[in-house]
Design an enzyme around this catalytic site. Structure first.
Site, PDB file in Angstrom:
ATOM      1  N   ASP A 128      -1.906  -1.023  -4.075  1.00  0.00           N
ATOM      2  CA  ASP A 128      -2.361  -0.449  -5.117  1.00  0.00           C
ATOM      3  C   ASP A 128      -0.998  -0.376  -6.037  1.00  0.00           C
ATOM      4  O   ASP A 128      -0.068  -1.021  -5.869  1.00  0.00           O
ATOM      5  CB  ASP A 128      -2.651   1.040  -4.785  1.00  0.00           C
TER       6      ASP A 128
ATOM      7  N   ASP B   8      -4.055   3.796   2.536  1.00  0.00           N
ATOM      8  CA  ASP B   8      -5.616   3.512   2.562  1.00  0.00           C
ATOM      9  C   ASP B   8      -5.942   2.058   3.102  1.00  0.00           C
ATOM     10  O   ASP B   8      -7.081   1.868   3.184  1.00  0.00           O
ATOM     11  CB  ASP B   8      -6.521   3.959   1.404  1.00  0.00           C
TER      12      ASP B   8
ATOM     13  N   ASP C 115     -10.200 -15.561 -16.616  1.00  0.00           N
ATOM     14  CA  ASP C 115     -11.346 -15.844 -15.461  1.00  0.00           C
ATOM     15  C   ASP C 115     -12.262 -16.879 -15.888  1.00  0.00           C
ATOM     16  O   ASP C 115     -13.053 -16.670 -16.953  1.00  0.00           O
ATOM     17  CB  ASP C 115     -11.685 -14.918 -14.862  1.00  0.00           C
TER      18      ASP C 115
ATOM     19  N   ASP D 121       0.869  -1.277   0.055  1.00  0.00           N
ATOM     20  CA  ASP D 121       0.206   0.007  -0.023  1.00  0.00           C
ATOM     21  C   ASP D 121       0.705   1.404   0.050  1.00  0.00           C
ATOM     22  O   ASP D 121       1.643   1.606   0.909  1.00  0.00           O
ATOM     23  CB  ASP D 121      -0.945  -0.150   1.446  1.00  0.00           C
TER      24      ASP D 121
ATOM     25  N   ASN E  59      -0.230   4.436  -0.267  1.00  0.00           N
ATOM     26  CA  ASN E  59      -1.003   5.746   0.124  1.00  0.00           C
ATOM     27  C   ASN E  59      -1.475   5.769   1.416  1.00  0.00           C
ATOM     28  O   ASN E  59      -2.454   6.672   1.835  1.00  0.00           O
ATOM     29  CB  ASN E  59      -1.727   6.368  -1.093  1.00  0.00           C
TER      30      ASN E  59
ATOM     31  N   GLU F 197      -8.299 -20.337 -16.801  1.00  0.00           N
ATOM     32  CA  GLU F 197      -8.517 -20.739 -15.779  1.00  0.00           C
ATOM     33  C   GLU F 197      -9.814 -21.608 -16.020  1.00  0.00           C
ATOM     34  O   GLU F 197     -10.842 -21.531 -16.187  1.00  0.00           O
ATOM     35  CB  GLU F 197      -9.202 -19.884 -14.528  1.00  0.00           C
TER      36      GLU F 197
HETATM   37  C1  NOJ Z   1     -12.327 -17.256 -10.353  1.00  0.00           C
HETATM   38  C2  NOJ Z   1     -11.319 -16.481  -9.505  1.00  0.00           C
HETATM   39  O1  NOJ Z   1     -10.295 -16.690  -9.464  1.00  0.00           O
HETATM   40  C3  NOJ Z   1     -12.309 -15.946  -8.185  1.00  0.00           C
HETATM   41  O2  NOJ Z   1     -11.523 -15.287  -7.342  1.00  0.00           O
HETATM   42  C4  NOJ Z   1     -13.364 -15.327  -8.683  1.00  0.00           C
HETATM   43  O3  NOJ Z   1     -14.401 -15.301  -7.483  1.00  0.00           O
HETATM   44  C5  NOJ Z   1     -14.481 -16.184  -9.774  1.00  0.00           C
HETATM   45  N1  NOJ Z   1     -13.444 -16.728 -10.733  1.00  0.00           N
HETATM   46  C6  NOJ Z   1     -15.272 -15.369 -10.282  1.00  0.00           C
HETATM   47  O4  NOJ Z   1     -14.961 -14.502 -11.181  1.00  0.00           O
END
Ligand code: NOJ
Length: 535
Positions: free
Chosen positions: A30, A26, A201, A22, A24, A275
């Site tokens: 970042d 908060d 993802d 971090d 800044n 993934e």
């Molecule tokens: C897989 C991601 O790694 C995970 O963190 C996320 O919650 C789900 N896909 C939904 O996007």
């Protein structure tokens, strides 16, 4: 000089931006914070970084709920910071992979807001999966969200929309050409900013089948998809291929188009990793066909027990499977969705397993903090953030444990991560685990990773595949010994809590824990330890 594309055997360091550093005060990491620590990452010896999402997001699912995939959330900085991060990483010789989340947007994305206003039957709603309720008012089908609860939420005018994850993450309709072309704009946007690749993802989830049909066993498929639910493997493996929203053939056409886009960037070797949790395992090879993606995550080690026969099976199967399509496997011991490996199998075991895996052919993903041997954080329920915790009404604790920020320096929490109050609490118990302390301790896990990554580059990555020397299926001395030879290096992992003696000559390159006793052409491998020996 290795002429293979950079990603083939890269070690890729996963940064969860919120938890890294971090700048800044908060309480959240970042992009400027990451930039300021890239030197650390480079000195670790990895080839690339993968950044989990830092896009505009209401942050209901740790940024995997994206409200604008082509902008930076102000909590993380701005687009200039992203550009600078890419440039600084490149100047340090690090490639940059960013996450893309094509299965869903956030409900705060302008498209979803427009869809709510535009009403039923509109082109705005056709970008998502909006459908009428059944005659009795129930949702269009009985699917269960991966985060618990129904996977449909009703809007004011009575229609339901589909969300495989949280209700704040409406699924996109990939049959709609507008979705396809908008995503191409996003991919180009980041490529034009300079990134080298993408982590995709839920890559296997974009296409849904039988959307308006009930599944005969919705709870069964929901349980089968969860690693933490134990289930008779036969039942699980029978259910998984019936999941109507994962691993449908249609997803591959999307990636064929994406591949053309990636290949049009002739100034660099763009890569993408899927993934994709799929079953049977052979289906994963489809994602890495030569006209699709470059890598697919192999999740088998994320929940593997520290047992020789199990690990032998995973390693041989993973290598053989990918070899059948001319690809190399990927390896991951931890990520932001699973318990940290040191907590799951033990700290010393995690060191041994990491040293074994870093010797294998293919690409290794290292989740930031793994190189410190970090365990999961202890999180009081009042601090939890994961939607899984809330949607299951606390029945599942969720994934926050693995997401606790990194301890950088000093003697007490938050160990230099922030000058403010960290978004998840760090514990004073991590005093000996800080990067500051581990950097100067030759026996630290951090220095084990640094040395191993250097030795991997120097001795292993040009050396082709492995040959088994010792395994439970290979006339081993012990049920607890795994050994492979790769090039001029032999790698032995002793999974038992007693030392094992092997006949071997050569120079000891590295040991994950304990002291190796060498005499008369024999080496004693310490308990729960891995060694590399150069011949
Ligand atoms: C897989 C991601 O790694 C995970 O963190 C996320 O919650 C789900 N896909 C939904 O996007």
């Amino acid at each position: 000089m290795n002429s293979a594309p950079w990603w083939k055997q890269a070690t890729i360091y996963q940064i969860y931006p919120r938890s890294f550093f971090d700048s800044n005060g908060d309480g959240e990491g970042d992009l400027p914070g990451i930039i300021s620590k890239l030197q650390y990452v480079q000195e670790l010896g990895v080839d690339a970084i993968w950044l989990s999402p830092f896009y505009t997001s209401p942050n209901k699912d740790g940024g995997y709920d994206v409200a604008d995939p082509r902008d930076v959330d102000p909590r993380f900085g701005n687009l200039d910071d992203a550009k600078k991060l890419i440039n600084v990483a490149h100047s340090l010789g690090l490639k940059v992979i960013v996450d893309v989340v094509p299965n869903h947007f956030s409900d705060q994305h302008i498209w979803f807001q427009q869809a709510l206003k535009a009403g039923r039957g509109s082109p705005e709603r056709a970008r998502f999966h909006f459908h009428e309720p059944n005659a009795d008012g129930t949702p269009p089908n009985n699917w269960i969200s991966l985060f618990g609860g129904p996977s449909w939420t009703q809007v004011e005018d009575g229609q339901y929309y589909l969300h495989l994850f949280d209700s704040s993450q409406p699924d996109l309709n990939w049959e709609n050409p507008e979705v396809v072309s908008d995503y191409e704009v996003t991919l180009r946007f980041w490529l034009d900013l300079g990134v080298d690749g993408f982590r995709i993802d839920v890559a296997h989830g974009l296409v849904k089948e039988n959307l308006l049909t009930n599944h005969p066993d919705p709870q069964g498929i929901s349980d089968a998809l969860r690693l933490d639910v134990s289930m008779d493997p036969e039942i699980r493996y029978a259910l998984l291929p019936t999941v109507p929203y994962f691993d449908r053939q249609g997803v591959h056409e999307i990636y064929r188009q994406w591949r053309k886009l990636f290949d049009s960037y002739k100034d660099r070797e763009v890569m993408a990793v899927a993934e994709a949790w799929v079953h049977p395992p052979v289906n994963s090879t489809r994602y890495v066909r030569s006209d699709e993606l470059h890598q697919v995550f192999n999740f088998d080690l994320l929940d593997a027990p520290f047992k020789a026969d199990f690990l032998y099976d995973v390693v041989t199967r993973s290598i053989d499977l990918m070899d059948s399509v001319g690809a190399l496997p990927t390896w991951a011991l931890s990520n932001h969705d699973s318990p940290r490996v040191a907590s799951r199998i033990g700290e010393i075991q995690a060191r041994a397993l990491a040293l074994f895996v870093l010797a294998l052919p293919g690409s290794c993903y290292v989740f930031a903090g793994q190189e410190l041997g970090l365990p999961d954080g202890d999180i009081p329920d009042s601090s939890r953030q994961d939607p899984i915790y809330f949607r299951t009404k606390g029945a599942q604790k969720g994934r926050d444990g693995a997401r606790v920020p990194l301890p950088w320096s000093g003697e007490s929490a938050p160990f230099g991560f922030t000058s403010g109050s960290p978004w998840l609490p760090l514990t004073d118990k991590w005093k000996e685990l800080t990067i500051e302390k581990q950097s100067v301790d030759p026996k630290s896990t951090l220095n084990l990773y640094r040395t191993a990554l250097k030795l991997r580059t120097d001795h292993l990555i040009d050396q082709g595949s492995i040959t088994w020397l010792e395994s439970p299926n290979h006339g081993s001395k012990s049920d607890s010994l795994l050994a492979v030879r790769r090039g001029n290096v032999s790698i032995y992992m002793n999974l038992s809590d007693i030392a094992i003696e092997v006949e071997i000559t050569g120079k000891l390159l590295i040991v994950s824990a304990g002291i190796v006793d060498a005499r008369d052409g024999k080496l004693t491998i310490p308990p729960l330890s891995t060694i590399w020996v150069h011949h």
